[in-house]
Design a protein around this motif. Structure first.
Motif, PDB file in Angstrom:
ATOM      1  N   LEU A   1      48.241   4.967  40.409  1.00 19.84           N
ATOM      2  CA  LEU A   1      48.265   5.954  39.588  1.00 19.84           C
ATOM      3  C   LEU A   1      47.761   6.062  38.267  1.00 19.84           C
ATOM      4  N   LEU A   2      47.252   4.650  37.349  1.00 22.89           N
ATOM      5  CA  LEU A   2      46.904   4.742  36.520  1.00 22.89           C
ATOM      6  C   LEU A   2      45.527   4.912  36.849  1.00 22.89           C
ATOM      7  N   TRP A   3      44.778   4.574  37.740  1.00 25.59           N
ATOM      8  CA  TRP A   3      43.345   4.040  38.473  1.00 25.59           C
ATOM      9  C   TRP A   3      43.498   6.428  38.542  1.00 25.59           C
ATOM     10  N   LEU A   4      43.871   7.130  38.538  1.00 25.31           N
ATOM     11  CA  LEU A   4      44.309   8.110  38.850  1.00 25.31           C
ATOM     12  C   LEU A   4      43.727   8.790  38.168  1.00 25.31           C
TER      13      LEU A   4
ATOM     14  N   ILE B   1      49.817   4.583  47.226  1.00 27.47           N
ATOM     15  CA  ILE B   1      48.474   4.358  46.683  1.00 27.47           C
ATOM     16  C   ILE B   1      47.497   5.491  47.874  1.00 27.47           C
ATOM     17  N   ALA B   2      48.065   5.470  49.328  1.00 27.57           N
ATOM     18  CA  ALA B   2      47.371   6.174  49.801  1.00 27.57           C
ATOM     19  C   ALA B   2      47.078   7.540  49.451  1.00 27.57           C
ATOM     20  N   LEU B   3      48.379   7.901  49.353  1.00 25.18           N
ATOM     21  CA  LEU B   3      48.804   9.586  49.000  1.00 25.18           C
ATOM     22  C   LEU B   3      47.458   9.778  47.751  1.00 25.18           C
TER      23      LEU B   3
ATOM     24  N   ALA C   1      62.651   4.694  42.833  1.00 30.47           N
ATOM     25  CA  ALA C   1      62.921   6.310  42.117  1.00 30.47           C
ATOM     26  C   ALA C   1      61.393   5.698  41.329  1.00 30.47           C
ATOM     27  N   THR C   2      61.394   4.981  40.411  1.00 26.62           N
ATOM     28  CA  THR C   2      60.379   4.950  39.336  1.00 26.62           C
ATOM     29  C   THR C   2      58.860   4.884  39.883  1.00 26.62           C
TER      30      THR C   2
ATOM     31  N   VAL D   1      54.255   8.554  41.194  1.00 25.01           N
ATOM     32  CA  VAL D   1      53.336   9.801  41.689  1.00 25.01           C
ATOM     33  C   VAL D   1      53.270  10.897  41.626  1.00 25.01           C
ATOM     34  N   VAL D   2      54.644  11.282  41.610  1.00 21.39           N
ATOM     35  CA  VAL D   2      54.932  12.992  41.843  1.00 21.39           C
ATOM     36  C   VAL D   2      54.485  13.571  40.880  1.00 21.39           C
ATOM     37  N   LEU D   3      54.611  12.661  38.893  1.00 23.63           N
ATOM     38  CA  LEU D   3      54.476  13.590  37.893  1.00 23.63           C
ATOM     39  C   LEU D   3      52.889  12.775  37.837  1.00 23.63           C
ATOM     40  N   GLY D   4      51.834  12.164  38.283  1.00 21.40           N
ATOM     41  CA  GLY D   4      50.803  11.899  37.978  1.00 21.40           C
ATOM     42  C   GLY D   4      49.748  13.432  38.802  1.00 21.40           C
TER      43      GLY D   4
END
Length: 518
Positions: free
Chosen positions: A139-142, A20-22, A381-382, A387-390
């Motif tokens: 992730l959705l917020w990003l 989340i911090a990332l 893993a999910t 995070v990576v894909l977002g």
């Protein structure tokens, strides 16, 4: 070495809160690249014309001692809390460009603060039932905020509104958890009431959200508060309401802001455009050029509510139970707003997206977590893959971003005005924000959103061409500058002469027109 990395380093950098911090850092870093580019890039990438209605009005309020956009007419066409913050910010510098940078940075920071609220919902391990929903929400917020078509980082009150809604979400969850533990703190309830007032101060048309959450609060704490506490909550809301309308009256001479009067004038409740706009409020991820698909936003809202109500709750998961109630309150508030504003100003829906963003962030997180749990996917893993894909997705969007040609052209026009127009000249424009902020000439707003209430009464309600001409004579407007003149174009062509044109990439031109001699 590898054991140490696996047992000590990876659990920390791969934890839900680290993820989340990332995401918050990525969210800030992308627009910061434009913030660091100075006024030209901020103007072309992170603002729009209405941004400068607030900036110029706050700047002039400090310089001139009254609320005015053009330095001539008083106005109340602003949202109270965001204007007040910018007014205070204006005292920190005497440089207008520095003021723009500070305000734009604050807007970006406000869109990032919700990550820290979502962080509070999470824990240090993916095994916690709270971590996966929080990670998905972040992730959705990003993705929702940085989706290019949303244009959410525009220096208006929207980021502040979103932050306050997330604060309401967090505070209601605290109250709900206190109820499940058998007692409710008075301070928690009072702070919740203050947040509801601040929400309405941020957007007057967000009263439906405050009302929805107030009803939810009263339902949740029923029988657990004293009569005196209910009275204190009522007093807080009453004082907040009086202060808000007193500001509008003192600043511009009307209880409602002039921008609301203008946008509410000539409502067409039954046009196809009204249904289209409504769908965009209910589901904000607009797909350019796919108007029929976007209308499915109405179906998406109704369908999501149906699924949410039918889903089974996880036993003893009080955080998820609170989030479901919050989602219902948010949906009620968005539907209330949509009905009240149905058929209003064509682009009205564009700015009321904060509640919708938060609703879909929470609801899609609940749906996603339900799927992940039923399929027994690895939480870690999910989460890491998401995070990576977002991050890759939003970076792809913004690396391909192009500057707003209209905004860049207006900036060029403002500099031309500084160099070529008489110092005592007065300019009129229907899109006056950037011209008013970047030029050193008073620019009178002619769409009425940030003008005096008398302009609304004497010109907009009158609707006759002669009313606009009489007003321009009264104020002493020497030039008109704009790229479109709407229903006034025939009048303007008769009484003004084009002295300079600035071509737009869209094929139009921004015209500088001078009043012809009588």
């Amino acid at each position: 070495m590898f054991r140490w990395l696996r047992e000590y380093v990876w659990p920390r950098i791969g934890s839900p809160r680290a993820a989340i911090a990332l995401l918050s850092v990525v969210h800030f870093a992308i627009p910061f690249a434009y913030l660091a580019g100075g006024a030209t890039r901020i103007n072309a990438f992170l603002t729009n014309d209405d941004t400068y209605y607030y900036l110029e009005t706050a700047w002039n309020a400090r310089q001139l001692g009254f609320v005015t956009f053009d330095g001539i007419n008083p106005t109340n066409g602003v949202q109270f809390l965001w204007f007040s913050i910018l007014y205070g910010l204006s005292f920190l510098t005497d440089d207008k460009f520095a003021f723009l940078t500070m305000a734009s940075t604050l807007s970006v920071v406000l869109t990032c603060l919700p990550y820290f609220i979502i962080w509070r919902f999470s824990s240090d391990t993916w095994q916690s039932p709270r971590s996966l929903p929080a990670g998905v929400m972040a992730l959705l917020w990003l993705v929702i905020c940085l989706y290019p078509s949303n244009r959410y980082l525009v220096g208006l009150e929207s980021p502040l509104h979103a932050f306050l809604i997330w604060m309401i979400v967090l505070q209601y969850t605290r109250v709900y958890l206190q109820v499940t533990q058998g007692s409710v703190r008075s301070s928690s309830v009072l702070f919740f009431a203050v947040l509801l007032v601040l929400n309405t101060w941020t957007r007057l048309d967000s009263f439906g959200l405050s009302a929805s959450f107030l009803a939810l609060l009263l339902f949740t704490v029923a029988g657990r508060l004293t009569i005196a506490m209910y009275a204190v909550v009522a007093v807080i809301i009453g004082i907040g309401t009086v202060v808000l309308f007193a500001f509008f009256e003192l600043a511009g001479g009307s209880l409602l802001p002039v921008s609301a009067l203008v946008k509410g004038y000539g409502v067409d409740r039954f046009s196809l455009g009204s249904f289209y706009n409504w769908s965009l409020v209910l589901f904000p991820l607009r797909i350019r050029g796919a108007n029929l698909l976007n209308v499915l936003g109405i179906v998406a809202m109704v369908g999501s509510l149906g699924i949410l109500l039918r889903m089974r709750t996880v036993a003893h998961d009080h955080h998820e139970a609170a989030l479901r109630l919050i989602a219902l309150a948010l949906s009620a508030s968005v539907i209330i707003h949509s009905i009240v504003t149905f058929g209003m100003f064509r682009y009205y829906y564009f700015w009321y997206l904060s509640a919708t963003f938060v609703y879909w962030t929470i609801v899609l997180a609940i749906f996603s977590v339900d799927v992940i749990r039923r399929r027994a996917w690895s939480y870690r893993a999910t989460g890491v893959s998401g995070v990576v894909l977002g991050v890759l997705l939003v970076c792809f969007w913004w690396l391909g971003a192009t500057p707003n040609n209209l905004a860049a052209t207006r900036y060029e026009v403002a500099n031309w005005m500084n160099a070529n127009l008489e110092e005592d000249s007065i300019v009129g424009s229907f899109n006056a924000g950037q011209l008013g902020f970047f030029s050193k000439r008073p620019v009178v707003n002619l769409d009425g959103l940030i003008n005096d209430v008398t302009y609304f009464e004497d010109v907009i309600q009158d609707e006759s061409p002669e009313a606009l001409l009489t007003y321009m004579d009264h104020v002493g407007i020497d030039y008109l500058v704009d790229y479109q003149f709407g229903r006034w174009h025939e009048l303007i062509e008769r009484h003004f002469t084009t002295v300079q044109e600035f071509p737009l990439a869209s094929g139009g031109v921004v015209k500088v027109m001078k009043r012809a001699p009588p």
